[in-house]
Design a protein around this motif. Structure first.
Motif: not given
Length: 210
Positions: A43-44, A85-86, A107-109, A114-115
Motif C-alpha cells: 500500500q505504501i 522519516s528521512y 524509516y517508515n513508522a 527501514y526502507v
C-alpha cells in the motif's frame, strides 16, 4: 480551515491520479513478508512517483536526482506518503574492509521498518537488484532491531518493462519493490534563468541613480 485543507488534499489527490498510483509498484512482498506486513508494504508504494518538483538539467544522472530530492526532502516525503522519516543520503555502511553508500535511507513508522531507496536515471535492468538486495541485507544485519520488521528495498527507475521486472524479482528473498518516476520538465544543460539576480538588480538600481 480544516475543511479547506481537506478539500486541497482531495484536489491534490485527484490532480496527481494518486488513486491510480497507490500500491502499484512491482514487488515480491507477498512471498517475502508475512501477510499483514506484505499488504501494508504494498500500500505504501506508488508507480510512478511524480518528481514534478525537481529542477533537473538535461543529461542528469542518479546523483543529480538524489541531490534534488534531498534539497526538496519535504516534498519528497509528501510524495512517498504517510509514515516516512528521512534517515540520510549516501548512508555509510562499513562491511568487512569496505564501505558502501546506499542512495537514500528512510524509516517508515507504520511498517516499523527501514526502507532503502536506490535511484536510477536509466531504464530498469535486472542487475540493479543485486546491489539493492545487498543493501537491504546489510541494513537488516547492522541496524534492524528485534522490534523492527524486515527492511524493504525500493528501486525507482526512469522506466521499466513490467514483465522483465517481475521475472527479475523471482530469485530474491529480500522484500523489494520496483517503480518508475516521472518528471514534468527538464531544463537545457546551459539554462540560465530569465529572472535577474540580486547583483543584477543592485547594478541596475545603481546605474539608474547615476
Amino acid at each position: 480551515m480544516g475543511k479547506q485543507l481537506g478539500r486541497n488534499a482531495l484536489l491534490n489527490w485527484l490532480d496527481t491520479d494518486l488513486y491510480e498510483r497507490d500500491g502499484k509498484a512491482i514487488t515480491n512482498f507477498q512471498t517475502t513478508l508475512p501477510a499483514i506486513q506484505s499488504d501494508l508494504a504494498q500500500q505504501i508504494t506508488k508507480d510512478p512517483y511524480l518528481f514534478d518538483f525537481l529542477d533537473l538539467r538535461e543529461k542528469f544522472d542518479e546523483r543529480d536526482i538524489e541531490e534534488e530530492l534531498v534539497n526538496n526532502v519535504t516534498r519528497f516525503l509528501l510524495e512517498l506518503g504517510k509514515g516516512f522519516s528521512y534517515m540520510g543520503r549516501q548512508f555509510r555502511l562499513e562491511i568487512g574492509q569496505q564501505e558502501f553508500f546506499p542512495d537514500l535511507l528512510f524509516y517508515n513508522a507504520h511498517l516499523h521498518a527501514y526502507v532503502v531507496i536506490e535511484l536510477k536515471a536509466q531504464s530498469f535492468h535486472p542487475s540493479f537488484l543485486g546491489q539493492l538486495s545487498f543493501y537491504v541485507s546489510a541494513i537488516n544485519h547492522q541496524f534492524k532491531t528485534d522490534i523492527d520488521n524486515p527492511t524493504i528495498g525500493l528501486l525507482i527507475c526512469k522506466d521499466k518493462d513490467n514483465v522483465v521486472a517481475k521475472y527479475a524479482l523471482d530469485p530474491y528473498k529480500e522484500p523489494i519493490g520496483i517503480s518508475e518516476y516521472q518528471l514534468s520538465k527538464l531544463f537545457p544543460k546551459d539554462f540560465k534563468s530569465s529572472m535577474p539576480t540580486i547583483e543584477e538588480l543592485e547594478k541596475g538600481l545603481k546605474d539608474n541613480k547615476e
